[in-house]
Design an enzyme around this catalytic site. Structure first.
Site, PDB file in Angstrom:
ATOM      1  CB  SER A 280      50.329  58.646 102.707  1.00 32.60           C
ATOM      2  OG  SER A 280      51.076  59.810 102.550  1.00 32.60           O
TER       3      SER A 280
ATOM      4  CB  THR B 141      65.447  60.806 105.596  1.00 30.22           C
ATOM      5  OG1 THR B 141      64.115  60.500 105.200  1.00 30.22           O
ATOM      6  CG2 THR B 141      66.445  60.080 104.704  1.00 30.22           C
TER       7      THR B 141
ATOM      8  CG  HIS C 228      58.803  53.050 109.160  1.00 27.70           C
ATOM      9  ND1 HIS C 228      59.159  52.921 107.844  1.00 27.70           N
ATOM     10  CD2 HIS C 228      57.592  53.661 109.152  1.00 27.70           C
ATOM     11  CE1 HIS C 228      58.217  53.424 107.075  1.00 27.70           C
ATOM     12  NE2 HIS C 228      57.252  53.887 107.849  1.00 27.70           N
TER      13      HIS C 228
ATOM     14  NE  ARG D 238      57.404  47.888 107.819  1.00 32.04           N
ATOM     15  CZ  ARG D 238      56.808  49.058 107.594  1.00 32.04           C
ATOM     16  NH1 ARG D 238      55.583  49.282 108.002  1.00 32.04           N
ATOM     17  NH2 ARG D 238      57.431  50.006 106.947  1.00 32.04           N
TER      18      ARG D 238
ATOM     19  CG  ASP E 194      61.200  54.605 104.106  1.00 29.79           C
ATOM     20  OD1 ASP E 194      60.615  55.578 103.605  1.00 29.79           O
ATOM     21  OD2 ASP E 194      60.608  53.606 104.527  1.00 29.79           O
TER      22      ASP E 194
END
Length: 193
Positions: free
Chosen positions: A15, A39, A56, A59, A89
């Site tokens: 992580s 996902t 996420h 980005r 991802d």
């Protein structure tokens, strides 16, 4: 050892190691349009999880096409969008969605995914969490998750043309630095009686 698929890349690491950023960097340099396959299932009640999802999202380049749950990952890998690379991802959040499946049903789904990944001609980058470096989980569902994800990553790693380990913000190309683990410890001898 099964033949590798040069279009398949596996990125793994702990992580907050930088593995998603490394996957995004590789995808941005593929020279094809990118379909980002998220996902993780949004949970408005979990603000920390939502913040991760938002990070996420912010980005990603605006021109990338994004698919979010619910989705059929096997069907998507069997028939990816034409002239597009897939960035998936992550495998861990996908595996977690199917912990209720019994072992035969899980193995069937896993094999369908592996068969699709073996033959895809589209670039596919998979991000997966390393979950086996800590203590053995104290509860059965945690052990099941760790075991299923670890076994799936081994299978995909055997197929992938390139496998990266990302840790501490550094990406190591394991296919250049390492050696694949044999599928059987004693391939030329009979198992012990």
């Amino acid at each position: 050892m099964p033949p590798t698929n040069p279009h398949l890349t596996l990125i793994t690491g702990p992580s907050r190691s930088g593995k998603s950023r490394w996957a995004e960097y590789l995808a941005a340099n593929l020279g094809v349009s990118i379909t980002y396959v998220a996902t993780g299932i949004p949970d408005p009640a979990d603000q920390e999880w939502q913040a991760r999802i938002t990070q996420h999202q912010q980005r990603r380049p605006a021109h990338w096409h994004t698919l979010e749950p619910p989705l059929d990952l096997v069907a998507l890998c069997q028939q990816p969008p034409p002239n597009s690379g897939l960035l998936i991802d992550s495998l861990g959040t996908w595996v977690a969605q199917f912990l209720a499946l019994d072992n035969p049903a899980w193995l069937n789904m896993q094999n369908q995914l592996l068969n699709a990944l073996k033959i895809t001609a589209n670039p596919v980058i998979l991000v997966a969490e390393e979950v086996g470096w800590g203590v053995v989980p104290a509860y059965p569902s945690g052990r099941l998750f760790r075991d299923r994800l670890g076994e799936l990553m081994q299978e995909i790693g055997a197929l992938a043309g390139c496998v990266y380990l990302v840790t501490g913000g550094w990406a190591l190309n394991l296919t250049q630095l390492g050696q694949p683990v044999p599928r059987a410890a004693f391939p030329d001898s009979a198992p012990p009686a």
